[in-house]
Every structure is written in C-alpha cells, then in structure tokens.
Design a protein around this motif. Structure first.
Motif, PDB file in Angstrom:
ATOM      1  N   ASN A  45      -8.081  -0.969   0.507  1.00 18.91           N
ATOM      2  CA  ASN A  45      -7.244   0.119   1.056  1.00 18.91           C
ATOM      3  C   ASN A  45      -6.966   1.178  -0.004  1.00 18.91           C
ATOM      4  O   ASN A  45      -6.965   2.373   0.272  1.00 18.91           O
ATOM      5  CB  ASN A  45      -5.906  -0.433   1.564  1.00 18.91           C
ATOM      6  CG  ASN A  45      -6.023  -0.977   2.971  1.00 18.91           C
ATOM      7  OD1 ASN A  45      -7.058  -0.819   3.602  1.00 18.91           O
ATOM      8  ND2 ASN A  45      -4.976  -1.623   3.466  1.00 18.91           N
ATOM      9  N   LEU A  82      -3.552  -5.053   6.709  1.00 14.93           N
ATOM     10  CA  LEU A  82      -2.218  -5.337   6.159  1.00 14.93           C
ATOM     11  C   LEU A  82      -1.523  -6.466   6.930  1.00 14.93           C
ATOM     12  O   LEU A  82      -0.734  -7.225   6.356  1.00 14.93           O
ATOM     13  CB  LEU A  82      -1.346  -4.081   6.162  1.00 14.93           C
ATOM     14  CG  LEU A  82      -1.762  -3.009   5.144  1.00 14.93           C
ATOM     15  CD1 LEU A  82      -0.836  -1.805   5.217  1.00 14.93           C
ATOM     16  CD2 LEU A  82      -1.753  -3.580   3.729  1.00 14.93           C
ATOM     17  N   LYS A  94      -9.964   3.181  -0.169  1.00 14.63           N
ATOM     18  CA  LYS A  94     -10.215   3.900   1.080  1.00 14.63           C
ATOM     19  C   LYS A  94      -9.252   5.086   1.260  1.00 14.63           C
ATOM     20  O   LYS A  94      -9.663   6.176   1.632  1.00 14.63           O
ATOM     21  CB  LYS A  94     -10.050   2.910   2.242  1.00 14.63           C
ATOM     22  CG  LYS A  94     -10.720   3.351   3.515  1.00 14.63           C
ATOM     23  CD  LYS A  94     -11.056   2.170   4.418  1.00 14.63           C
ATOM     24  CE  LYS A  94      -9.835   1.505   4.987  1.00 14.63           C
ATOM     25  NZ  LYS A  94     -10.145   0.598   6.108  1.00 14.63           N
ATOM     26  N   TYR A  95      -7.985   4.847   0.962  1.00 13.66           N
ATOM     27  CA  TYR A  95      -6.976   5.891   1.202  1.00 13.66           C
ATOM     28  C   TYR A  95      -6.692   6.664  -0.081  1.00 13.66           C
ATOM     29  O   TYR A  95      -5.545   6.885  -0.452  1.00 13.66           O
ATOM     30  CB  TYR A  95      -5.717   5.274   1.824  1.00 13.66           C
ATOM     31  CG  TYR A  95      -6.033   4.601   3.142  1.00 13.66           C
ATOM     32  CD1 TYR A  95      -6.350   5.362   4.260  1.00 13.66           C
ATOM     33  CD2 TYR A  95      -6.085   3.221   3.259  1.00 13.66           C
ATOM     34  CE1 TYR A  95      -6.710   4.764   5.462  1.00 13.66           C
ATOM     35  CE2 TYR A  95      -6.426   2.600   4.457  1.00 13.66           C
ATOM     36  CZ  TYR A  95      -6.743   3.381   5.551  1.00 13.66           C
ATOM     37  OH  TYR A  95      -7.095   2.798   6.727  1.00 13.66           O
ATOM     38  N   ASP A 121      -1.460   2.326  -6.528  1.00 13.89           N
ATOM     39  CA  ASP A 121      -2.594   3.268  -6.488  1.00 13.89           C
ATOM     40  C   ASP A 121      -2.096   4.705  -6.592  1.00 13.89           C
ATOM     41  O   ASP A 121      -0.881   4.962  -6.554  1.00 13.89           O
ATOM     42  CB  ASP A 121      -3.442   3.049  -5.215  1.00 13.89           C
ATOM     43  CG  ASP A 121      -2.685   3.401  -3.943  1.00 13.89           C
ATOM     44  OD1 ASP A 121      -2.011   4.440  -3.911  1.00 13.89           O
ATOM     45  OD2 ASP A 121      -2.770   2.622  -2.947  1.00 13.89           O
ATOM     46  N   THR A 153      -9.793  -1.295  11.213  1.00 19.77           N
ATOM     47  CA  THR A 153      -9.380  -2.075  12.382  1.00 19.77           C
ATOM     48  C   THR A 153      -7.863  -2.065  12.568  1.00 19.77           C
ATOM     49  O   THR A 153      -7.350  -2.419  13.615  1.00 19.77           O
ATOM     50  CB  THR A 153      -9.820  -3.529  12.217  1.00 19.77           C
ATOM     51  OG1 THR A 153      -9.268  -3.999  10.984  1.00 19.77           O
ATOM     52  CG2 THR A 153     -11.318  -3.662  12.192  1.00 19.77           C
ATOM     53  N   GLY A 154      -7.142  -1.739  11.500  1.00 18.37           N
ATOM     54  CA  GLY A 154      -5.677  -1.789  11.585  1.00 18.37           C
ATOM     55  C   GLY A 154      -5.149  -3.214  11.463  1.00 18.37           C
ATOM     56  O   GLY A 154      -4.001  -3.509  11.817  1.00 18.37           O
ATOM     57  N   ARG A 179      -2.263   1.836  12.515  1.00 15.54           N
ATOM     58  CA  ARG A 179      -3.010   2.690  11.583  1.00 15.54           C
ATOM     59  C   ARG A 179      -2.312   4.038  11.481  1.00 15.54           C
ATOM     60  O   ARG A 179      -1.811   4.561  12.469  1.00 15.54           O
ATOM     61  CB  ARG A 179      -4.436   2.891  12.094  1.00 15.54           C
ATOM     62  CG  ARG A 179      -5.156   1.588  12.439  1.00 15.54           C
ATOM     63  CD  ARG A 179      -6.643   1.773  12.472  1.00 15.54           C
ATOM     64  NE  ARG A 179      -7.140   2.132  11.156  1.00 15.54           N
ATOM     65  CZ  ARG A 179      -8.152   2.974  10.935  1.00 15.54           C
ATOM     66  NH1 ARG A 179      -8.740   3.541  11.960  1.00 15.54           N
ATOM     67  NH2 ARG A 179      -8.550   3.245   9.724  1.00 15.54           N
ATOM     68  N   LEU A 180      -2.313   4.577  10.280  1.00 11.37           N
ATOM     69  CA  LEU A 180      -1.725   5.910  10.108  1.00 11.37           C
ATOM     70  C   LEU A 180      -2.809   6.967   9.942  1.00 11.37           C
ATOM     71  O   LEU A 180      -2.617   8.114  10.291  1.00 11.37           O
ATOM     72  CB  LEU A 180      -0.808   5.948   8.871  1.00 11.37           C
ATOM     73  CG  LEU A 180       0.394   4.997   8.870  1.00 11.37           C
ATOM     74  CD1 LEU A 180       1.192   5.170   7.592  1.00 11.37           C
ATOM     75  CD2 LEU A 180       1.272   5.270  10.081  1.00 11.37           C
ATOM     76  N   HIS A 181      -3.930   6.550   9.363  1.00 17.04           N
ATOM     77  CA  HIS A 181      -4.970   7.531   9.076  1.00 17.04           C
ATOM     78  C   HIS A 181      -6.258   7.162   9.804  1.00 17.04           C
ATOM     79  O   HIS A 181      -7.334   7.162   9.225  1.00 17.04           O
ATOM     80  CB  HIS A 181      -5.225   7.619   7.562  1.00 17.04           C
ATOM     81  CG  HIS A 181      -3.973   7.793   6.772  1.00 17.04           C
ATOM     82  ND1 HIS A 181      -3.303   6.754   6.177  1.00 17.04           N
ATOM     83  CD2 HIS A 181      -3.236   8.902   6.510  1.00 17.04           C
ATOM     84  CE1 HIS A 181      -2.219   7.198   5.564  1.00 17.04           C
ATOM     85  NE2 HIS A 181      -2.164   8.505   5.759  1.00 17.04           N
TER      86      HIS A 181
HETATM   87  P1  ADP Z   1      -6.966  -0.242   8.248  1.00 20.80           P
HETATM   88  O1  ADP Z   1      -7.143   0.047   6.798  1.00 20.80           O
HETATM   89  O2  ADP Z   1      -8.075  -0.989   8.823  1.00 20.80           O
HETATM   90  O3  ADP Z   1      -6.557   0.961   9.022  1.00 20.80           O
HETATM   91  P2  ADP Z   1      -4.693  -1.733   7.400  1.00 20.80           P
HETATM   92  O4  ADP Z   1      -3.834  -2.706   8.155  1.00 20.80           O
HETATM   93  O5  ADP Z   1      -5.314  -2.231   6.167  1.00 20.80           O
HETATM   94  O6  ADP Z   1      -5.732  -1.211   8.408  1.00 20.80           O
HETATM   95  O7  ADP Z   1      -3.777  -0.510   7.059  1.00 20.80           O
HETATM   96  C1  ADP Z   1      -2.942   0.034   8.043  1.00 20.80           C
HETATM   97  C2  ADP Z   1      -2.695   1.485   7.756  1.00 20.80           C
HETATM   98  O8  ADP Z   1      -1.881   1.608   6.589  1.00 20.80           O
HETATM   99  C3  ADP Z   1      -3.923   2.260   7.399  1.00 20.80           C
HETATM  100  O9  ADP Z   1      -4.547   2.733   8.552  1.00 20.80           O
HETATM  101  C4  ADP Z   1      -3.409   3.372   6.543  1.00 20.80           C
HETATM  102  O10 ADP Z   1      -2.946   4.401   7.338  1.00 20.80           O
HETATM  103  C5  ADP Z   1      -2.246   2.747   5.840  1.00 20.80           C
HETATM  104  N1  ADP Z   1      -2.555   2.277   4.464  1.00 20.80           N
HETATM  105  C6  ADP Z   1      -2.864   1.043   4.076  1.00 20.80           C
HETATM  106  N2  ADP Z   1      -3.059   0.985   2.734  1.00 20.80           N
HETATM  107  C7  ADP Z   1      -2.810   2.211   2.260  1.00 20.80           C
HETATM  108  C8  ADP Z   1      -2.844   2.808   0.960  1.00 20.80           C
HETATM  109  N3  ADP Z   1      -3.138   2.111  -0.134  1.00 20.80           N
HETATM  110  N4  ADP Z   1      -2.572   4.149   0.854  1.00 20.80           N
HETATM  111  C9  ADP Z   1      -2.252   4.869   1.960  1.00 20.80           C
HETATM  112  N5  ADP Z   1      -2.223   4.373   3.205  1.00 20.80           N
HETATM  113  C10 ADP Z   1      -2.495   3.050   3.366  1.00 20.80           C
END
Ligand code: ADP
Length: 519
Positions: free
Chosen positions: A422, A483, A425-426, A451, A479-480, A470-472
């Motif tokens: 993550n 976490l 990715k983010y 991070d 998949t959401g 999911r936020l982004h």
């Molecule tokens: P996914 O990554 O598959 O969307 P996650 O459950 O891992 O699902 O994360 C849920 C949401 O939390 C992500 O869609 C993202 O919006 C946010 N997120 C998770 N990790 C981070 C991070 N390190 N920085 C910013 N946003 C994050």
C-alpha cells in the motif's frame, strides 16, 4: 458621698488593676488610708458613708472593703450586713477598722463575715500586707473563674460537635465502657441514653475490639477506612453498621471515639448492584454466544459463497480467453470492446473472490503455530516478493532493528505485505520512502510503518479497515480487502492496528502486539 477615683491607675493596664473600697465618715482618715494603699498600685475608691459604699458596691466588684466601724447614719456593721445580703458582694472580704477592742464588736463583726479587724492607729505595713493578700486572692479567684468558664465553653462546643455529627458517636475508655454518646446513638440503637452510660459498647456492636483502635502516637493521623460490622438494637434486632474508630488522647487517659453508621441502605444498594452486574454478565455472555454463532454462520456463508463463485468465474474467464484467441479476427471493434470488458470484470471478480476467501480463512480461529519469528527476516522476505514494484517506483525501505518474538509467521508476512505494498501503491510524486520500526512498550511491542505517500484523511482512519473499503479506487486497482486482512491478522495475534498522518506528508500505520510466552 461617693468620691471620684483618686488612686493612681495609669501605671498598669486596667485588666490587671483590682478595685478596693475604703469606707470612713472622716475624710482625713480616708485620705490617710488612700495614702497607705497607693503603693499597692490598685484602684482605690472612697466612700464617706455606709449608703455611698452600698451604691458603689452595686456598680463595682471589689477585691476587699476596708470599713470604719463607727459611722453616724449607718455604722460599719449595718453597712456590712447590707453588703453581704447582696449576691454579687456576698463573698467580698471586709476588713473592719476600729479604735475599740471589744469582744462584743469582734463577735458581731465575725458574725457578719468580717475577715479581719484592724485596730487604730493603723500600722501602714500591716494594712498593706493584708490588703496585698486580698488582691492576690482576688486575682487567683478571677483566673479560676475564667478557666472554669473556658472549660464550660469547650465542653459545650464539644457536645455541640458531638450532636452535630451525622453518625452515632460513642466515646469509651480502653475497655469499651461508654462515657458519652450523642442523641443519634439513642435513635440508632433505641436505647435511652442514660442507660448506655457505663455500659460496655459491645452491647451495641459485639465485635468491637480495642486491638483495632489505630495507634496515633508520633503524630500519625487516623485512618479513614470504615469497617463493616453487625449492630444490635435494643431488644436484639441486628443491622449492618459501618464503624470508624479513632483514639483521643487526653491529659489523663486514652479515650476512644467510635462513629457508627447504619449501613442497611448501602448493603441493599450493593446487593442491587451485584444483581444488576450478574444480569449484565449473563446478558453479555448470551450476546457473545449469539454473535459468535452468527459470525460463524456468516463466515461459513462467505467461505461457501467465495468457494462456489470461484468455479463459474473461472469458467467465464476461460471462455472469454478462448473467444479472445479463436474468434478475435472475426469480431468487429464493438464486439472486441465488449469482450475486453467481460475479461476485465471477470478477472477483477476473480481477485475479489480470492481475497475474500483469504480473509474468511484468516478470521477463522485456525490452528496456525506460534513460533519465534524474526521480524527483520519477515520484512526482507516481503520486500523480495515486491522487488518489481520497488524497482519501478524507486522505493526505499528502511528496517533492521525489528524484534524476534513469539508469533504466527504467516500473519506477519500478510501484514507487512499489505502495508508495504500500500505504501508503494499510494505514493505521491516523490519516490516512496518507507520506514519500519518497533518499540518495546508496557505489555508488548508497538510497530510503525511510515510512508511519505498521498496520506489518508483522518476522518477515514477507522473506515479503511473494513472489507471492500477504498478511498482511491479510481486511480489505483485494488480489492479493498488489504487493510481488513491486516486488522484480522493483528486481532488474531490479540493486538490492534490504527493509522495516523505522518508529519509533513504520508501516513503511519501502527500496530501493537502484546507479549506472549511460547508454550
Ligand atoms: P486496496 O489497497 O486494495 O484498495 P486496502 O484495504 O489495502 O485496499 O486499503 C483501503 C484503502 O485505504 C485504499 O483504497 C486506500 O484508499 C487507502 N490506503 C491504504 N493504505 C494507504 C497508504 N499507505 N496511503 C494512503 N492511502 C492508503
């Protein structure tokens, strides 16, 4: 006629000055008496007749009266008789001054309470020394009176205090014999108070013990703790009582104050609280059972659904691929687009179902083994698996001082895998920089994965740990569930996970793992 004050009283404060009265019809004699008594430094008042003397006696208290026996209207004896008949001056010492030594006079004088006779001509030294004795006596008497009044006042205050107390207060000696008790004691125990004085306090509270009286020597303050004990009312009815015992050391002896309170209401309230607690515990147990059952049912359902869905999805994907390969040249653009959408959605569905299976599997109380896990090795393993995305993004991962602890390795792998991927990715426009650290705190270890990415709005700090949250979603595939998997893994290890914004930019995920001994 009563003369104004003549004696010199300026030398001493008025409180120390004692009043003396000289009575003689002869003014010269009076002045002579005054001259003799002046050196004593007291306030001397002069009266030239018996009636003047009586008037002065009404207005002043005298330490002694010097009285001439022979006076024209009212002689010294008559005057003395009248002075003695008044309450205020009944005890005032009277010294008769006379020129005649007659037994009859002496008897009459002593009958009237004369304390002494002085024969004229007066010898100044004798007069002075006698009057000085009366002055001293007067002073001692005044002191005694003040002390008695003070004592009475103190006792009154003490009794008022005793009565004002909200509890029954019983004062005893060391053997428990009651010396004093307040009215609340009668009310609480239904005894008439006089019947209690002299009784053993154990009549009221049979378990009273002298050994429990706190030792307050060396200035120690009394303990405020109350002890629960059984009280016995008149005619033997028992009730729960709270007592506080404290010693009072007087100059003569040791007294013990026992404060007794009717604790019936408190006991009833405690019983009620106990009952409510028991009911609550029962309800919580029932709820927990119901929740566990419904959780298990849900998990079974999720497992079955994800398992059963996998096959049809795989079939859709296989046929879509087959169509893609065999029929592709015959398809027009529109049909090709539709096929691509089918393939894209089918593989997304496949990823979702796989993630869901993983999640339900993790949430079950599985039998994974607890072993000593080196967290540095776990992170190194995860980083190796993410080599490609690390390279592509030029990510830097800092770690190395992580502990080795009893844990379930696969859970830690999943945890770090999701958090690190993550963080990559983010990421923001800068290359990702991920710092992983751990700190030993009370009861366990607190890990942090920091991070410098796009960050998370604090209002979603809890939200993102739910399944499919999911936020982004638009910008990044996912998949959401990542976490939610992390949360399930940490909770399997009896810990907790949360996120905070990193100072500057980015996010820091923290998780706490409690210490555990290996069996
Ligand atoms: P996914 O990554 O598959 O969307 P996650 O459950 O891992 O699902 O994360 C849920 C949401 O939390 C992500 O869609 C993202 O919006 C946010 N997120 C998770 N990790 C981070 C991070 N390190 N920085 C910013 N946003 C994050």
């Amino acid at each position: 006629m009563a003369s104004p004050l003549i004696g010199d009283t300026t030398a001493k404060p008025m409180a120390d000055v004692v009043k003396l009265l000289a009575v003689d019809d002869d003014r010269d004699n009076l002045l002579a008496l005054q001259a003799v008594l002046d050196p004593l430094g007291q306030q001397i008042m002069l009266a030239e007749s018996g009636s003047s003397a009586l008037r002065l006696c009404l207005e002043h208290e005298f330490a002694a009266i010097l009285m001439d026996v022979r006076m024209p209207d009212m002689d010294g004896f008559e005057t003395a008789e009248l002075i003695r008949s008044r309450k205020v001056s009944r005890q005032t010492p009277i010294l008769f001054l006379t020129a005649y030594r007659s037994d009859e006079q002496l008897f009459r004088g002593y009958d009237l309470g004369a304390v002494d006779f002085l024969f004229k001509p007066i010898v100044p030294e004798i007069l002075q020394s006698k009057v000085a004795v009366f002055v001293e006596m007067w002073r001692s008497e005044q002191l005694l009176r003040r002390q008695t009044e003070e004592l009475a006042r103190t006792e009154q205050q003490f009794r008022a205090l005793l009565e004002a107390a909200p509890d029954a207060l019983v004062i005893t000696d060391q053997d428990g014999i009651i010396a004093m008790a307040n009215t609340r004691t009668d009310a609480l125990f239904n005894y008439p108070r006089p019947a209690l004085i002299g009784q053993d306090i154990r009549v009221l509270i049979p378990d009273w013990k002298f050994s429990e009286v706190p030792d307050m020597r060396n200035g120690a303050s009394p303990p405020l703790s109350e002890r629960r004990i059984t009280g016995v009312r008149h005619l033997g009815r028992q009730f729960p009582a709270g007592i506080t015992v404290s010693p009072v050391r007087t100059s003569e002896s040791l007294l013990i104050t026992t404060a007794i309170r009717d604790a019936t209401d408190q006991v009833l309230a405690e019983q009620r609280v106990q009952k409510v607690n028991l009911e609550l515990e029962q309800r919580v147990a029932e709820r927990t059972l119901a929740l566990t059952q419904s959780n298990e049912a849900l998990q079974q359902f999720a497992w079955a659904a994800s398992h059963d869905l996998q096959e049809p999805i795989r079939t859709v994907l296989t046929y879509a691929n087959w169509l893609h390969e065999s029929a592709e040249p015959r398809l027009d653009d529109k049909e090709r687009q539709i096929l691509a959408v089918i393939e894209q959605h089918a593989s997304h569905l496949h990823r979702l179902v796989t993630a869901l299976r993983e999640y339900t599997h993790l949430s079950e109380r599985g039998q994974q083994k607890w072993t000593l896990v080196d967290c540095n090795a776990v992170v190194a393993l995860v980083a190796a698996g993410l080599e490609k995305s690390i390279e592509e993004s030029s990510a830097i991962i800092e770690f190395g001082s992580l502990p080795t602890l009893p844990s379930i390795e696969i859970l830690l792998v999943q945890l770090f895998q999701n958090l690190i991927s993550n963080a990559i990715k983010y990421r923001s426009s800068d290359p990702p920089r991920i710092v992983i650290s751990a700190e030993a705190i009370a009861g366990g270890w607190r890990f942090s994965v920091r991070d410098n990415g796009i960050g998370i709005d604090p209002q979603y700090a809890d939200y993102i740990f739910g399944v499919f949250r999911r936020l982004h979603g638009k910008e990044q595939p996912g998949t959401g569930i990542g976490l939610a998997l992390c949360k399930a893994a940490v909770e399997r290890l009896s810990g907790r996970i949360w996120v905070e914004p990193t100072e500057g930019s980015g996010s820091t995920f923290h998780f706490f793992l409690p210490s555990k001994e290996l069996a």
